[in-house]
Design a protein around this motif. Structure first.
Motif, PDB file in Angstrom:
ATOM      1  N   ALA A   1       0.833  -1.205   0.000  1.00  0.00           N
ATOM      2  CA  ALA A   1       0.000   0.000   0.000  1.00  0.00           C
ATOM      3  C   ALA A   1       0.871   1.260   0.000  1.00  0.00           C
ATOM      4  CB  ALA A   1      -0.941  -0.004   1.199  1.00  0.00           C
ATOM      5  N   VAL A   2       1.939   1.255   0.804  1.00  0.00           N
ATOM      6  CA  VAL A   2       2.833   2.418   0.827  1.00  0.00           C
ATOM      7  C   VAL A   2       3.512   2.586  -0.526  1.00  0.00           C
ATOM      8  CG1 VAL A   2       4.904   3.419   1.869  1.00  0.00           C
ATOM      9  CG2 VAL A   2       3.179   2.332   3.313  1.00  0.00           C
TER      10      VAL A   2
ATOM     11  N   GLY B   1      -6.380   9.819  -6.307  1.00  0.00           N
ATOM     12  CA  GLY B   1      -5.660   8.760  -5.617  1.00  0.00           C
ATOM     13  C   GLY B   1      -6.393   8.306  -4.375  1.00  0.00           C
ATOM     14  N   ASN B   2      -7.659   7.889  -4.524  1.00  0.00           N
ATOM     15  CA  ASN B   2      -8.425   7.530  -3.338  1.00  0.00           C
ATOM     16  C   ASN B   2      -8.584   6.028  -3.125  1.00  0.00           C
ATOM     17  OD1 ASN B   2     -10.277   7.039  -5.339  1.00  0.00           O
ATOM     18  ND2 ASN B   2     -11.462   8.880  -4.945  1.00  0.00           N
TER      19      ASN B   2
ATOM     20  N   PHE C   1     -15.083   5.098  -0.645  1.00  0.00           N
ATOM     21  CA  PHE C   1     -15.976   5.328   0.505  1.00  0.00           C
ATOM     22  C   PHE C   1     -15.834   4.190   1.520  1.00  0.00           C
ATOM     23  CE2 PHE C   1     -19.497   8.444  -0.867  1.00  0.00           C
ATOM     24  CZ  PHE C   1     -18.574   9.252  -1.487  1.00  0.00           C
ATOM     25  N   ALA C   2     -15.859   2.959   1.017  1.00  0.00           N
ATOM     26  CA  ALA C   2     -15.784   1.809   1.920  1.00  0.00           C
ATOM     27  C   ALA C   2     -14.472   1.826   2.701  1.00  0.00           C
ATOM     28  CB  ALA C   2     -15.926   0.507   1.133  1.00  0.00           C
ATOM     29  N   ARG C   3     -13.381   2.158   2.010  1.00  0.00           N
ATOM     30  CA  ARG C   3     -12.086   2.225   2.696  1.00  0.00           C
ATOM     31  C   ARG C   3     -12.131   3.263   3.819  1.00  0.00           C
ATOM     32  NH1 ARG C   3      -8.450   5.346   3.576  1.00  0.00           N
ATOM     33  NH2 ARG C   3      -9.375   6.906   2.223  1.00  0.00           N
ATOM     34  N   ALA C   4     -12.709   4.428   3.501  1.00  0.00           N
ATOM     35  CA  ALA C   4     -12.783   5.481   4.513  1.00  0.00           C
ATOM     36  C   ALA C   4     -13.722   5.090   5.659  1.00  0.00           C
ATOM     37  CB  ALA C   4     -13.247   6.787   3.868  1.00  0.00           C
ATOM     38  N   LEU C   5     -14.754   4.297   5.355  1.00  0.00           N
ATOM     39  CA  LEU C   5     -15.726   3.907   6.383  1.00  0.00           C
ATOM     40  C   LEU C   5     -15.214   2.786   7.281  1.00  0.00           C
ATOM     41  CD1 LEU C   5     -19.007   4.057   4.263  1.00  0.00           C
ATOM     42  CD2 LEU C   5     -18.476   5.477   6.257  1.00  0.00           C
ATOM     43  N   MET C   6     -14.119   2.109   6.864  1.00  0.00           N
ATOM     44  CA  MET C   6     -13.597   0.966   7.623  1.00  0.00           C
ATOM     45  C   MET C   6     -13.472   1.267   9.114  1.00  0.00           C
ATOM     46  SD  MET C   6     -13.014  -2.061   6.542  1.00  0.00           S
ATOM     47  CE  MET C   6     -11.772  -2.783   7.628  1.00  0.00           C
TER      48      MET C   6
ATOM     49  N   LEU D   1      -2.160   8.090   0.680  1.00  0.00           N
ATOM     50  CA  LEU D   1      -3.379   7.354   1.024  1.00  0.00           C
ATOM     51  C   LEU D   1      -3.095   6.354   2.145  1.00  0.00           C
ATOM     52  CD1 LEU D   1      -6.356   7.103   0.229  1.00  0.00           C
ATOM     53  CD2 LEU D   1      -5.722   5.225  -1.284  1.00  0.00           C
ATOM     54  N   ALA D   2      -1.884   5.794   2.144  1.00  0.00           N
ATOM     55  CA  ALA D   2      -1.502   4.869   3.220  1.00  0.00           C
ATOM     56  C   ALA D   2      -1.554   5.584   4.566  1.00  0.00           C
ATOM     57  CB  ALA D   2      -0.106   4.309   2.963  1.00  0.00           C
ATOM     58  N   ARG D   3      -1.068   6.798   4.582  1.00  0.00           N
ATOM     59  CA  ARG D   3      -1.057   7.582   5.819  1.00  0.00           C
ATOM     60  C   ARG D   3      -2.471   7.774   6.348  1.00  0.00           C
ATOM     61  NH1 ARG D   3       1.358  12.749   7.471  1.00  0.00           N
ATOM     62  NH2 ARG D   3       1.521  12.423   9.715  1.00  0.00           N
ATOM     63  N   VAL D   4      -3.422   8.156   5.471  1.00  0.00           N
ATOM     64  CA  VAL D   4      -4.786   8.396   5.942  1.00  0.00           C
ATOM     65  C   VAL D   4      -5.571   7.096   6.083  1.00  0.00           C
ATOM     66  CG1 VAL D   4      -4.877  10.749   5.079  1.00  0.00           C
ATOM     67  CG2 VAL D   4      -5.713   8.898   3.632  1.00  0.00           C
ATOM     68  N   SER D   5      -4.897   5.959   5.844  1.00  0.00           N
ATOM     69  CA  SER D   5      -5.507   4.667   6.133  1.00  0.00           C
ATOM     70  C   SER D   5      -4.947   4.104   7.437  1.00  0.00           C
ATOM     71  CB  SER D   5      -5.255   3.681   4.989  1.00  0.00           C
ATOM     72  OG  SER D   5      -5.791   4.182   3.782  1.00  0.00           O
TER      73      SER D   5
END
Ligand SMILES: Nc1ncnc2c1ncn2[C@@H]1O[C@H](COP(=O)(O)OP(=O)(O)OP(=O)(O)O)[C@@H](O)[C@H]1O
Ligand SMILES: [Mg+2]
Lengths: 286, 236
Positions: free
Chosen positions: A166-167, B87-88, B143-148, A173-177
């Protein structure tokens, strides 16, 4: 004759592939060409040599190589590359060349510059489908296959491996995950170091151990990493195999001196046709 | 108390301030649209709330607790989620891996099952590489990723920008459904009229300041807002 060269090429190719895997993992995730990868290999070769001399066991030598190269790799990160994070790629490349020199100098100081060899018992080749294969090649190929399976298992079947990919894909995006960069970096440098360690051990067993061995193999590893599509682990391994086989099989025609150059001819030829490499998919690397 | 409270917020990427003193709240259960011209600072505001802006000062509080000094990880843990403008999704990971890779989720397996139920299109394609999804599927995955992590506040930066026109309406419907799931929304949108029509309130940024703020219906009916920022009715 051709068959024997093919077998030698596969073993040689697995060595290049493991080294290229180390290079491409760092490039994909830490985003710079790690010129210290070759000397990390050398550290593994010496650790393996010591363990082998003490125990006679190739398995223990493998463990020692992985441990030593993993430690060297992680130290390089913590002491040099981590403080320099977010610097331009050129600075990191120069720093990596510096790290490479330091590793080589330390190994030279400890072990001297004379070449050393693994004392492996001579054994009759095994006949297989008309080929005469040295048993050591089979052992080494098995070790490499297990190491590769373990590396890809980590990347694709474990949580930290997923986080590493992912990184590599998108660090923001990895950071905000919620992915913690430090953990991923530690895993990366350990994994890349371990792959380099196995490569160093195999190279040492097949040829000779000297402080310069890894540095001399670095360009070929870079060629394979680029040929495979920089940042693509599977591409690096396949390209390593391709280059290893091409080098060995062509030796009778081009001679020993030019077989290194051949790797670059193959690489350039492929890049002219496919600029992103054989398996390239990394885009927008800074 | 407001879920999110922003007061006197200034900040930027380098020396110059992009945000010039923003005052704004997001109430529990509400959808708030942030509109404004290109370069007004909408994305910058979204990043500031998530903790991604290099320099910010003022006050950003979640449930009354100031989070301005908190790093991204802490804000995620407190219940803020962010879907960036570009890049979401992780394009080289599978749909399933995009969800599995999110860290700090309690009972992640159950949460993934819940989300795959909520997004049947993703469930069907769970083994597919995210990069191979259609625009609409890709947005559902984002959306699903953010909702995890079961957020309370979701920040959406131009959720419909990359969508084919035919997918825009269903996308806004998906956003409209979020408050019922306990998720309040701070949405940045270029399609201001459509966004306001699913929102409770709206705010218009101009030059890093709040130029207008009020009920969505009021902004839609406002002549000055229409003339300066929203384009003609029926357009956009
Ligand atoms: N990473 C960055 N570094 C430096 N300046 C930036 C960066 N991102 C944006 N800016 C600047 O900040 C200002 C506001 O940008 P921002 O992206 O917040 O605008 P926006 O309202 O989201 O516009 P758009 O509708 O184009 O998305 C612009 O002048 C832009 O050039
Ligand atoms: Mg924007």
């Amino acid at each position: 004759m051709f068959g024997a060269l093919l077998v030698a090429g596969i073993v040689h190719g697995l060595i290049i592939g493991l080294a290229a895997l180390a290079v491409t993992l760092v490039f994909g995730i830490a985003r710079f060409p790690n010129a210290a990868a070759g000397d990390t290999m050398t550290a593994g070769a010496y650790a393996g040599l010591l363990a082998h001399q003490a125990s006679g066991s190739l398995a223990l030598a493998g463990g020692a190589a992985v441990a030593a190269s993993g430690a060297v790799s992680l130290l390089g990160y913590l002491l040099v590359f981590r403080p320099l994070a977010r610097r331009p790629v050129a600075s990191l490349l120069v720093a990596a060349i510096g790290v490479a020199f330091v590793i080589r100098a330390v190994l030279g100081l400890i072990f001297g510059h004379q070449q050393q060899v693994f004392q492996v018992p001579l054994a009759w080749p095994i006949e297989f489908m008309g080929l005469r294969i040295p048993p050591m090649d089979i052992t080494l190929a098995t070790v490499a296959a297990c190491a590769l399976a373990a590396a890809f298992g980590v990347l694709h079947l474990t949580s930290i491996g997923r986080q590493m990919r992912a990184v590599a894909d998108d660090p923001d995006l990895a950071r905000v995950s919620g992915i913690r960069p430090l953990r991923v970096m530690i895993a990366l440098w350990l994994l890349a170091g371990a792959a380099a360690g196995i490569a160093g051990l195999m190279l040492g067993v097949k040829t000779v151990v000297s402080p310069e061995m890894g540095w001399e193999g670095l360009l070929t590893a870079f060629a394979a990493a680029i040929l495979g599509g920089i940042g693509s682990p599977a591409g690096a391994v396949l390209a390593g195999l391709l280059l290893g086989i091409a080098q060995e099989v062509s030796t009778p025609y081009v001679g020993f001196t030019y077989k290194i150059a051949l790797a670059f001819v193959v690489m350039l030829a492929v890049l002219l046709v496919r600029p992103r490499g054989l398996f390239g998919r990394m885009e927008g690397v800074r | 108390m407001s879920l999110l409270e922003i007061a006197h917020l200034t900040g930027g990427y380098g020396e110059t301030d992009i945000l010039n003193g923003i005052d704004l709240t997001v109430e529990q259960g509400e959808i708030l649209t942030v509109a404004g011209t290109n370069g007004a600072g909408k994305s910058t505001l979204a990043k500031a709330v998530m903790g991604l802006l290099p320099r910010a000062s003022g006050r950003i509080a979640l449930d009354g607790t100031d989070i301005l000094a908190e790093p991204v990880e802490r804000r995620l843990a407190l219940g803020i989620a962010y879907v960036p403008q570009v890049g979401n999704v992780f394009a080289s990971l599978s749909v399933l891996e995009n969800l599995q890779v999110v860290q700090g989720v309690r009972d992640a397996k159950a949460r993934i099952a819940e989300l795959l139920d909520a997004f049947p299109a993703l469930s069907e394609r769970r083994r597919a590489r995210a990069g191979s999804l259609s625009g609409g599927e890709r947005q559902q995955l984002a959306f699903a990723r953010a909702l995890m992590a079961r957020p309370r506040l979701m920040i959406l930066d131009e959720p419909t920008a990359a969508l084919a026109p035919a997918r825009v309406v269903e996308s806004f419907e998906r956003i409209r459904a979020l408050p019922a799931l306990g998720v309040s929304v701070l949405m940045v949108e270029q399609r201001a009229r459509q966004a306001l029509s699913v929102s409770d309130r709206g705010c218009i940024l101009d030059g890093g300041k709040v130029a207008m703020l009020g009920a969505a219906a009021g902004l839609l009916a406002d002549e000055r807002a229409a003339a300066l920022y929203l384009g003609r009715a029926g357009g956009a």
